[in-house]
Write a protein that holds these residues in place. Structure first.
Motif, PDB file in Angstrom:
ATOM      1  N   GLU A  11      14.829  19.826 -14.538  1.00  0.00           N
ATOM      2  CA  GLU A  11      15.006  18.387 -14.357  1.00  0.00           C
ATOM      3  C   GLU A  11      15.653  18.076 -13.013  1.00  0.00           C
ATOM      4  O   GLU A  11      15.274  17.112 -12.327  1.00  0.00           O
ATOM      5  N   LEU A  47      12.978  18.564 -10.447  1.00  0.00           N
ATOM      6  CA  LEU A  47      12.038  17.443 -10.488  1.00  0.00           C
ATOM      7  C   LEU A  47      12.631  16.201  -9.818  1.00  0.00           C
ATOM      8  O   LEU A  47      11.943  15.503  -9.062  1.00  0.00           O
ATOM      9  N   ASP A  48      13.876  15.959 -10.080  1.00  0.00           N
ATOM     10  CA  ASP A  48      14.535  14.820  -9.421  1.00  0.00           C
ATOM     11  C   ASP A  48      14.573  15.002  -7.909  1.00  0.00           C
ATOM     12  O   ASP A  48      14.311  14.045  -7.151  1.00  0.00           O
ATOM     13  N   HIS A  78      12.451  16.793  -6.143  1.00  0.00           N
ATOM     14  CA  HIS A  78      11.079  16.655  -5.643  1.00  0.00           C
ATOM     15  C   HIS A  78      10.673  15.187  -5.547  1.00  0.00           C
ATOM     16  O   HIS A  78      10.069  14.751  -4.560  1.00  0.00           O
ATOM     17  N   ARG A  79      11.000  14.441  -6.595  1.00  0.00           N
ATOM     18  CA  ARG A  79      10.687  13.010  -6.569  1.00  0.00           C
ATOM     19  C   ARG A  79      11.432  12.297  -5.447  1.00  0.00           C
ATOM     20  O   ARG A  79      10.883  11.405  -4.792  1.00  0.00           O
ATOM     21  N   ARG A  80      12.651  12.689  -5.234  1.00  0.00           N
ATOM     22  CA  ARG A  80      13.423  12.066  -4.162  1.00  0.00           C
ATOM     23  C   ARG A  80      12.804  12.355  -2.794  1.00  0.00           C
ATOM     24  O   ARG A  80      12.692  11.467  -1.942  1.00  0.00           O
ATOM     25  N   THR A  81      12.383  13.631  -2.604  1.00  0.00           N
ATOM     26  CA  THR A  81      11.755  13.976  -1.322  1.00  0.00           C
ATOM     27  C   THR A  81      10.411  13.259  -1.144  1.00  0.00           C
ATOM     28  O   THR A  81      10.080  12.788  -0.045  1.00  0.00           O
ATOM     29  N   GLU A  82       9.616  13.164  -2.242  1.00  0.00           N
ATOM     30  CA  GLU A  82       8.342  12.443  -2.165  1.00  0.00           C
ATOM     31  C   GLU A  82       8.565  10.979  -1.815  1.00  0.00           C
ATOM     32  O   GLU A  82       7.826  10.389  -1.015  1.00  0.00           O
ATOM     33  N   GLN A  83       9.597  10.392  -2.444  1.00  0.00           N
ATOM     34  CA  GLN A  83       9.903   8.997  -2.141  1.00  0.00           C
ATOM     35  C   GLN A  83      10.294   8.825  -0.678  1.00  0.00           C
ATOM     36  O   GLN A  83       9.870   7.869  -0.009  1.00  0.00           O
TER      37      GLN A  83
END
Length: 357
Positions: free
Chosen positions: A263, A266-267, A269-274
């Motif tokens: 988790e 994933l957080d 990764h999502r932060r980097t994608e954002q």
């Protein structure tokens, strides 16, 4: 005054006020210990003053002793300073001892260290006498109050007493009163006998109950021993289930750790994608703005180039100049085509009838 009193009390060393110009804790501790021993030779106060904790403990012990035994309140901070302020606190104790010596008529010059052991002022042995004196004083006041009340009733009681003494004694009435008194005494005796019999019965009942309880206790202890010695039938299954539960719990902990780690990844990764998406959006906006600026600039430069070409054709310039102008026109057209996203060009592949077309 302090040095004279200490000399009169028989202190073995010579003391002057120059010794207290600077802090001298060792001298102050020796004087305090000597005064305490002079006040009560049997006291036990540790004389160690090497460390800071020992000094604090020594000052507290001396102050507590003087407060409880002699009712003298000493300032511990001034005593710990061991300077001229400490002399004022030492003077409180020396003045008491000096006054007691004068009341007993002891000569100042003949007091020595041997006589100091004979000087004893023990209040601990007088505490019991003090309590007894207070109790007697309270009893005296209560008895005096009751005596005062009885003396106030003496006028009325005197008449009744004289009447009863003057009245002749009748034998029949005396016999009646004696019989009544005898009957009352007999009733009280019978009541006490009944109470004694009841006490015996109660004692027997209590003994029987005690024996019964003892037997029950012995049976319970034997049963407990048998239960402790016998292994339950379900104990093996219980131990197996407990082992399985321990394994499942370890697996659960491992999965829970992995889940939390995933988790977190994933957080991240999502932060980097954002962040990448926001950067791409900002770059796209910059590129759009730049393309718009270049398109406007090219449109302006294209109009200028067309006007130059027409002027040169009218003037009848050389073929090299014409070739250069044609190359420029092609370059401007290509840039226009590249700058316009999705622009459509409408036209045919056939040439015009004239050279101008």
């Amino acid at each position: 005054d302090f040095t004279e009193m200490m000399r009169a009390l028989g202190y073995p060393r010579l003391i002057s006020m120059e010794n207290f110009h600077s802090p001298n804790f060792r001298l102050v501790s020796e004087v305090l210990l000597w005064l305490v021993k002079r006040y009560e030779p049997q006291t036990d106060i540790p004389p160690d003053v090497e460390t800071e904790q020992d000094r604090v403990f020594f000052i507290k012990a001396v102050a507590q002793f003087m407060a409880t035994k002699a009712h003298i309140k000493l300032n511990t901070k001034k005593l710990y300073q061991a300077d001229g302020y400490a002399v004022k606190e030492l003077l409180k104790v020396t003045s008491v001892l000096y006054g007691a010596m004068n009341t007993k008529g002891v000569e100042r010059a003949d007091v020595s260290e041997e006589d100091s052991s004979k000087f004893k002022f023990d209040l601990g042995s007088k505490i019991a006498d003090l309590k007894a004196a207070r109790q007697l004083a309270s009893e005296i006041t209560s008895k005096g109050a009751s005596l005062y009340d009885l003396l106030g009733k003496e006028v009325e009681l005197r008449e009744a007493r004289t009447e009863s003494i003057a009245r002749p004694l009748e034998i029949n009435e005396a016999e009646k009163t004696m019989k009544i008194a005898i009957d009352c005494v007999l009733e009280q005796v019978q009541k006490t006998k009944d109470m004694l019999n009841n006490v015996a019965l109660d004692e027997a009942n209590l003994e029987a109950k005690i024996e019964k309880r003892k037997l029950e206790l012995e049976r319970s202890q034997k049963r407990l021993q048998t239960l402790q010695s016998v292994r339950p039938a379900f104990m093996d299954e219980y131990e197996k289930i407990e082992e399985q539960l321990q394994k499942q719990y370890s697996i659960y902990l491992e999965k829970f750790r992995n889940l939390t780690y995933m988790e977190q990844l994933l957080d991240d990764h999502r932060r980097t994608e954002q962040e990448m998406f926001e950067e791409a959006a900002s770059m796209l906006r910059l590129m759009q703005n730049r393309l718009k600026e270049e398109e406007q600039h090219l449109l302006k430069s294209g109009n200028n180039v067309d006007s130059d070409v027409e002027i040169q054709q009218d003037e009848g310039s050389d073929s090299e100049v014409e070739d250069r102008q044609i190359m420029k026109q092609r370059a401007t057209a290509e840039t226009l085509l590249q700058g316009r996203a999705g622009a459509r060009i409408v036209g045919t592949m056939q040439g015009g009838d004239t050279e101008e077309d």
